[in-house]
Design an enzyme around this catalytic site. Structure first.
Site, PDB file in Angstrom:
ATOM      1  N   ASP A  40       3.181   3.891   0.705  1.00 38.81           N
ATOM      2  CA  ASP A  40       2.423   2.715   1.113  1.00 38.81           C
ATOM      3  C   ASP A  40       1.466   2.370  -0.024  1.00 38.81           C
ATOM      4  O   ASP A  40       0.980   3.260  -0.718  1.00 38.81           O
ATOM      5  CB  ASP A  40       1.644   3.032   2.395  1.00 38.81           C
ATOM      6  CG  ASP A  40       0.786   1.863   2.827  1.00 38.81           C
ATOM      7  OD1 ASP A  40       1.339   0.783   3.051  1.00 38.81           O
ATOM      8  OD2 ASP A  40      -0.441   2.046   2.920  1.00 38.81           O
ATOM      9  N   THR A  72      -1.680   0.354  -0.087  1.00 43.55           N
ATOM     10  CA  THR A  72      -3.121   0.414   0.114  1.00 43.55           C
ATOM     11  C   THR A  72      -3.562   1.795   0.577  1.00 43.55           C
ATOM     12  O   THR A  72      -3.086   2.312   1.585  1.00 43.55           O
ATOM     13  CB  THR A  72      -3.563  -0.635   1.153  1.00 43.55           C
ATOM     14  OG1 THR A  72      -3.125  -1.923   0.730  1.00 43.55           O
ATOM     15  CG2 THR A  72      -5.075  -0.638   1.307  1.00 43.55           C
ATOM     16  N   ASP A 104      -1.777   6.197   4.642  1.00 48.41           N
ATOM     17  CA  ASP A 104      -3.114   6.608   5.073  1.00 48.41           C
ATOM     18  C   ASP A 104      -3.665   5.804   6.240  1.00 48.41           C
ATOM     19  O   ASP A 104      -4.746   6.099   6.746  1.00 48.41           O
ATOM     20  CB  ASP A 104      -4.095   6.525   3.905  1.00 48.41           C
ATOM     21  CG  ASP A 104      -4.531   5.090   3.627  1.00 48.41           C
ATOM     22  OD1 ASP A 104      -3.713   4.167   3.794  1.00 48.41           O
ATOM     23  OD2 ASP A 104      -5.707   4.899   3.266  1.00 48.41           O
TER      24      ASP A 104
END
Length: 717
Positions: free
Chosen positions: A406, A408, A605
């Site tokens: 991912d 970001t 996250d």
């Protein structure tokens, strides 16, 4: 501040005990494993834990050693060098001497083996103690009969004095060697908990508590409650997790991150228990205490991982399940083979061979091969800031072929900031920022905090919103002062028939510069563009390059538009990019990769990453991310550094290699040991394995497996 627990007010938690080889066995008191017979270990490791089983076995070993040594010496002289014995000492006297000294060794020192052997037969969970009990018991009982009733034996087995050769020294020495193996094994196994004990040693014992009147006093850590105020002085360890309310300092968080870089802390900054305050004084408020602190959760996760079972363990379990029965059958065949076809004294040869088979074939090394390596490997990871949830995760990481990242918070710092605000004609900037921050104060999106922080920095207050609604992966809207305010992606605004053509040219330059953008509309009219930058982590490019060198395919997922996502990927060195991806889209991409035969690891996250982390073969959470992501993942990188993924892969490969070495050694050892002990070499070389040598070989095979596993502690990552 709570006072000490009063009588009948505190419930003392009972320790639970489990088997290192069969973690599904859990009891509320010390006992032996009903499957393998090993002593159960406490599931909760303490810094000053005393190994009661080690003390128990050590006492028996030393008594056994003191009594067995003279028995062994006298027996060897009597068998090999009888001319050196005084004429006044008869062979019958020697046999009685051996009987008197060997009896406490077998009956008292060897009692645990007989108890566990009996339990194994009673429950039909045949194990190493079954073989030891039968082998030692056979030698001892045979010798008792030979000493007290030699006339029961054939004349060819009797000496001219009417005596029959006894094996008290074999029974005593086998017991001593097995006890030595147990002691060495228990000592080595205790080292596998060194990672947990290292973590536990980090926690301070006391803290400075500040009462309501501002008075300071020393209190024990276990007496601290949520909401208590604590003073942290220079050089002190931070007692529990909490937040700074006053003062500032630099904190060494290397125990969590593995990096000895000082982190500046000031008002509202989060503090982690057991990290080290360096040079300033701070006042903090406790937020998490006891088992809720990060350190306690790390210890609990490591302990759970060490007790879990790897899929490869099923092979060892399956073999061990049949192995003991095969060994007993082999011992019986060896006995009758020697009794029927060997030269005289046949019975003696038959018994020696059968006992040697029983002793040398104990499958302890086979059972320890996998769990010991798992314990050391997961402990090694914890010390460098990597938490591995279970053994299956560690095993799967070795096979990973594709890593999905991912953007970001994984490739980027996850700390976005507003760098520019473009206001459409007819709108006031202060109102625009107030409206945007008011909406985003209700949102959990990673970019929301950047807009709220921008408003705070510019001294703009937040207003109350009504009818707030969030559309996952698209944006948010609500009503302020009777106006409908929408904030989200360009696609979201276009779906709501908001025209954004006026900003097209500027928008492209921002995207090409790898900056994110958020569009805002008031009453269906485009009103502003927020330009947000989330800096790429310094380690991201290095990590991606290293992963590609390890033949790992790297894929990036992003909710951003294609231009921005590709710009970020280009800077890092990622070729395969999926942009404009919603949370459910992440799952679909992972499924597609899995259907193509890839073993997929996913790193993320955010809350919206949790489903994808579960879908992946291995989920990897950034420790700087949300609790939901961490709970959904098999691996947690506490520092949130992608280089940690490379370390996990290397550790996984090293651990699995170590397990295969252990299993190979155990299989080869047992496969070769049984026929040698049975006497297969005797017709060719006249070699018959002594039961004492078999006992030594069996004991040290287990120790060698553990020593090999402990090499992982020094693995360079």
């Amino acid at each position: 501040m709570s006072s000490q627990c009063k009588e009948n007010m505190c419930q003392v938690e009972k320790s639970l005990y489990t088997c290192p080889m069969h973690p599904e066995i859990i009891k509320d008191k010390p006992d032996n494993c009903p499957k393998c017979g090993m002593a159960l270990e406490a599931m909760d490791v303490e810094v000053d834990d005393e190994n009661e089983e080690l003390n128990y076995m050590s006492k028996r070993f030393w008594l056994s050693f003191v009594f067995s040594l003279p028995v062994f010496i006298v027996a060897m002289i009597g068998d090999l060098l009888p001319q050196y014995l005084p004429d006044s000492i008869s062979m019958l006297s020697i046999q009685w001497f051996e009987f008197i000294l060997a009896t406490p060794v077998v009956i008292w020192a060897g009692l645990p083996f007989f108890v566990r052997g009996y339990e194994s037969i009673k429950t039909w969970n045949l194990n190493m103690f079954t073989l030891i009990a039968i082998g030692v018991g056979t030698s001892y009982i045979y010798s008792i009969v030979a000493l007290f009733a030699p006339e029961l034996f054939p004349p060819l087995m009797q000496t001219k004095e009417g005596l029959v050769h006894v094996y008290f020294e074999a029974a005593a020495v086998i017991t001593t060697l097995v006890l030595l193996g147990q002691v060495l094994e228990l000592r080595a196994r205790s080292k596998t908990n060194s990672a947990i004990k290292t973590l536990l040693n980090l926690a301070p014992k006391q803290a400075y508590y500040i009462d309501a009147d501002g008075n300071e006093k020393n209190v024990n850590i276990e007496d601290i409650q949520v909401g208590d105020y604590l003073r942290i002085k220079p050089g002190d360890k931070i007692p529990v997790d909490g937040v700074v309310v006053e003062g500032q300092s630099n904190v060494d968080e290397s125990m969590i991150t593995g990096e000895a870089i000082l982190i500046q802390k000031s008002k509202d900054a989060k503090l982690i228990g057991a990290t080290l305050n360096k040079n300033g004084t701070m006042l903090m408020v406790a937020q998490k205490v006891g088992s809720d602190t990060m350190l306690s959760q790390i210890v609990a996760m490591v302990s759970q991982a060490q007790r879990s079972r790897a899929p490869i363990q099923k092979l060892a379990d399956k073999v061990s399940g049949y192995f003991v029965s095969i060994v007993i059958l082999s011992a019986v065949l060896a006995f009758f083979g020697w009794y029927m076809f060997s030269p005289e004294p046949r019975l003696a040869y038959a018994m020696v061979s059968a006992v040697a088979v029983l002793i040398i074939a104990c499958p302890c090394a086979l059972g320890l091969a996998t769990p010991i390596s798992i314990m050391v490997g997961t402990g090694r990871a914890a010390v460098i800031g990597i938490l591995i949830k279970d053994a299956q995760t560690l095993e799967t990481m070795e096979k990973v072929t594709t890593l999905v990242l991912d953007k970001t918070g994984t490739l980027t710092e996850g700390n976005p900031r507003v760098t520019d605000v473009k206001i459409a004609d007819g709108f006031n900037k202060e109102d625009i920022v107030r409206y945007a921050a008011s909406l985003e104060s209700m949102s959990e999106h990673p970019l929301a905090e950047a807009i709220v922080e921008y408003a705070k920095t510019n001294g703009i207050d937040i207003s109350k919103v009504e009818d707030f609604e969030s559309i996952t992966g698209k944006g948010v809207f609500a009503y302020l002062n009777g106006q409908k305010v929408v904030l989200g992606s360009e696609r979201f605004l276009n779906e709501l028939n908001v025209n954004t053509d006026s900003i097209k040219e500027e928008l492209l330059s921002f995207k090409n510069d790898a900056k994110g953008v958020m569009f805002m509309a008031i009453n269906s009219k485009f009103s502003a563009l927020f330009v947000i930058e989330d800096p790429i982590k310094k380690s991201s490019k290095e990590a991606v390059t290293a992963l590609k060198d390890e033949n790992i395919q790297v894929v990036m997922l992003s909710g951003d538009n294609e231009t921005t996502a590709n710009a970020v990927a280009k800077k890092i060195g990622i070729e395969e990019v999926y942009a404009n991806i919603l949370p459910d889209g992440k799952i679909n991409i992972i499924k597609k990769l899995q259907n193509d035969g890839q073993i997929v690891a996913m790193a993320g996250d955010g809350i919206n990453d949790a489903p994808a982390l579960v879908q992946a073969d291995v989920g990897i959470a950034m420790g700087t991310g949300t609790d939901v992501a961490i709970e959904s993942a098999g691996v947690t990188l506490i520092k949130g550094d992608l280089l940690g993924i490379l370390k996990v892969i290397k550790l996984s490969r090293a651990t699995m290699k170590n397990i295969r070495q252990n299993l190979f050694f155990a299989f080869i050892y047992n496969s070769a040991g049984v026929p040698i002990a049975a006497g297969v070499l005797y017709p060719f070389f006249g070699l018959l394995l002594s039961p004492m040598i078999a006992a030594a070989a069996m004991s040290f095979s287990s120790v060698s497996v553990i020593v090999n596993a402990l090499r992982l502690k020094d693995l360079k990552l």
